[in-house]
Design a protein around this motif. Sequence first.
Motif, PDB file in Angstrom:
ATOM      1  N   ALA A 133       1.692  14.316  -1.878  1.00  0.00           N
ATOM      2  CA  ALA A 133       1.985  14.003  -3.281  1.00  0.00           C
ATOM      3  C   ALA A 133       3.448  13.615  -3.429  1.00  0.00           C
ATOM      4  CB  ALA A 133       1.676  15.196  -4.175  1.00  0.00           C
ATOM      5  N   ALA A 134       3.697  12.619  -4.276  1.00  0.00           N
ATOM      6  CA  ALA A 134       5.066  12.198  -4.582  1.00  0.00           C
ATOM      7  C   ALA A 134       5.652  13.178  -5.589  1.00  0.00           C
ATOM      8  CB  ALA A 134       5.078  10.779  -5.127  1.00  0.00           C
ATOM      9  N   ALA A 154       2.427   5.229  -5.822  1.00  0.00           N
ATOM     10  CA  ALA A 154       3.216   6.445  -5.667  1.00  0.00           C
ATOM     11  C   ALA A 154       4.478   6.123  -4.880  1.00  0.00           C
ATOM     12  CB  ALA A 154       2.402   7.512  -4.946  1.00  0.00           C
ATOM     13  N   LEU A 155       5.573   6.767  -5.225  1.00  0.00           N
ATOM     14  CA  LEU A 155       6.842   6.590  -4.528  1.00  0.00           C
ATOM     15  C   LEU A 155       7.151   7.877  -3.769  1.00  0.00           C
ATOM     16  CD1 LEU A 155       9.378   5.044  -3.838  1.00  0.00           C
ATOM     17  CD2 LEU A 155      10.354   5.709  -6.047  1.00  0.00           C
ATOM     18  N   PHE A 156       6.969   7.835  -2.449  1.00  0.00           N
ATOM     19  CA  PHE A 156       7.188   9.013  -1.611  1.00  0.00           C
ATOM     20  C   PHE A 156       8.652   9.086  -1.198  1.00  0.00           C
ATOM     21  CE2 PHE A 156       2.671   8.173  -1.243  1.00  0.00           C
ATOM     22  CZ  PHE A 156       2.129   9.448  -1.363  1.00  0.00           C
ATOM     23  N   PHE A 210       8.167   4.864 -11.647  1.00  0.00           N
ATOM     24  CA  PHE A 210       7.718   3.782 -10.779  1.00  0.00           C
ATOM     25  C   PHE A 210       6.196   3.740 -10.698  1.00  0.00           C
ATOM     26  CE2 PHE A 210       6.838   1.737  -6.676  1.00  0.00           C
ATOM     27  CZ  PHE A 210       7.646   0.613  -6.759  1.00  0.00           C
ATOM     28  N   GLU A 211       5.570   4.916 -10.635  1.00  0.00           N
ATOM     29  CA  GLU A 211       4.110   4.947 -10.545  1.00  0.00           C
ATOM     30  C   GLU A 211       3.468   4.477 -11.843  1.00  0.00           C
ATOM     31  OE1 GLU A 211       0.532   7.833  -8.901  1.00  0.00           O
ATOM     32  OE2 GLU A 211       2.578   8.610  -9.064  1.00  0.00           O
ATOM     33  N   ARG A 212       4.068   4.835 -12.983  1.00  0.00           N
ATOM     34  CA  ARG A 212       3.532   4.350 -14.259  1.00  0.00           C
ATOM     35  C   ARG A 212       3.608   2.837 -14.348  1.00  0.00           C
ATOM     36  NH1 ARG A 212       6.414   8.828 -16.379  1.00  0.00           N
ATOM     37  NH2 ARG A 212       8.142   7.442 -16.965  1.00  0.00           N
ATOM     38  N   GLY A 213       4.679   2.273 -13.839  1.00  0.00           N
ATOM     39  CA  GLY A 213       4.868   0.837 -13.953  1.00  0.00           C
ATOM     40  C   GLY A 213       4.087   0.019 -12.948  1.00  0.00           C
ATOM     41  N   ARG A 244       0.809  -1.220   0.000  1.00  0.00           N
ATOM     42  CA  ARG A 244       0.000   0.000   0.000  1.00  0.00           C
ATOM     43  C   ARG A 244       0.844   1.273   0.000  1.00  0.00           C
ATOM     44  NH1 ARG A 244      -0.221   2.995   4.589  1.00  0.00           N
ATOM     45  NH2 ARG A 244       0.650   2.066   6.492  1.00  0.00           N
ATOM     46  N   LEU A 245       2.132   1.174   0.398  1.00  0.00           N
ATOM     47  CA  LEU A 245       2.944   2.376   0.546  1.00  0.00           C
ATOM     48  C   LEU A 245       4.400   2.075   0.226  1.00  0.00           C
ATOM     49  CD1 LEU A 245       2.934   5.381   1.468  1.00  0.00           C
ATOM     50  CD2 LEU A 245       3.433   4.560   3.784  1.00  0.00           C
TER      51      LEU A 245
END
Length: 555
Positions: free
Chosen positions: A354-355, A332-334, A325-328, A308-309
């Motif tokens: 927001a990342a 989200a990558l924080f 990373f988010e597209r793949g 989840r995170l």
Amino acid sequence: MASQPDSPRGHAPAPDPGGPAISSPFSGNVADLVADAAARSPEHPALLEPAVGLVLSWSRVQRATLAEAARLREAGVTPGDRVLIRLGHGVGFCVAVLGALRAGAVAVPVGTQSTQRELTAILADCGPAALVVEESDEAAGYALRSVASTLPGTSRLPPPKVPVTEHADAGDGGDALEPPDSGRGGEDIALLGYTSGVTGRPRGVCLSHRALLANRAQIALLRPVPVSPADRVLLQLPLFHIYGLGAGLLQVCWAGATGVLVARLDAEELIEAVRQQRVTVLSGVPSTYRTLLELPLARLREGLVTVRLCIAGGAPLPPELPPEFERGTGLALFNGYGLTETGPVLTSTLVGGAAKPGSVGRPLPGGPGVPGVELRLVDPDGTAGVGTDTTSGPDADLDDEPDTGLVSVRGPNLFSGYWPDGAGGPDGGGWFRTSDVGVLDADGDLNLVDRATDVVIVNGFNVYPHEVEQVLEEHPAVAEAAVVGVPDPRTGEAVKAVLVVRPGAKLRAEQVREHSASRLARFKRPVVIEFAERLPRSATGKIVRRELRSDGGDD
């Protein structure tokens, strides 16, 4: 502040942080986190080590912690003594640290990749009462013999005993143990984390129980909460490093969650561990996520279905990595930012929700009974007022190009200075000026643009050029050495060495690597090696390092 008795082994007294007293509710001992988790959810899984089939509940971790504290007391460790812990990545390391804290000692975690040279320097500096190491650890034995004359009473102890499975006989006698009343907590030093100083010598960062507990409470106020009791958190970052220990293991203890301990793996092994153990929270350095993206996207998405995170830190995160990373993955990558001296987390993009590519986010907020992190940019002399002061919101004068400045911070999560005397800690107003240069945008988000020192950050670990240069110049064929950091897609930065060979001598890159291998930890060793007739210098004789960062290769 609790009193700081002199060390019974004749070393310097524990440092006094100086400055004004910090108003903080964090007066307890970090090991209380385990006792609290065991009281709330005794049978909830606490630590898993899949490689050896280890599954421990919080009640079992509490028993093991008490047993380790008793063992240290029996070995002669008294409150305030240092206990150096050098073990592999596993439950044994966790129990050793928590047991030392429970006994009122100061835990000194050290990586197993540290060389004899580095370990000897740390032993001589902190004067430990005991070493908890594997019996086969030859480097630890050599280092202890090197300082035996100054530390004649230091004990060498094997790793703590932990049960193989939850229902196995632990043989620890933990049921009959009462938590030892060490009287240690709050302002007393809990952790001595060693980083290389600017002179190349290891420097001990003194983190109090207050600082570590405050940072855990600050992180727990973020939304979404980084670690909840229901989470399974992947603990694959080195536990001797404050990122893996503080933001990893201790955050799991704070929440009473479940930590999944795995050694650093390749992408396929890592994703399989996440899938099999139903991991919900990933925490890693940028290279962790870059490695995962090497997998086929279908395999990656399947393996991350329970996650989840995702949180990154420890090293600069390339701006293109979060959106990629988010597209793949759809996750989200924080990103976050911190230092060993700050327990470690200072900022996170979770604060803004927001990342944000290129940003390390905003300072950790406070809440009822939990002071937050204050952050401002200052001039090199410490004068405040550069850019945005996040304690008062975005500056109305940021219509022009934002100003840059050194990142200066204040909060209850700050360290108490450097060992042994507390020098270099927060000033009289509670502010600590870092060596990082940043800019605050109109949203109050911090962007790191440079570092005031020449430190190289490899996978989140600091490498100071002077230390590496000293080692390289010990080679009889090397007349001069200069070290800089160069971009590396996997580790953020890599160490590059430029060498001037003595007249008449011959030297190959492979010989340099062999020389470095026995004297430097792996992350400190030069990856790029070049040879030059001379080093570029300024009019005052200083090496112009920016001229050494151009692309090159081994000769």
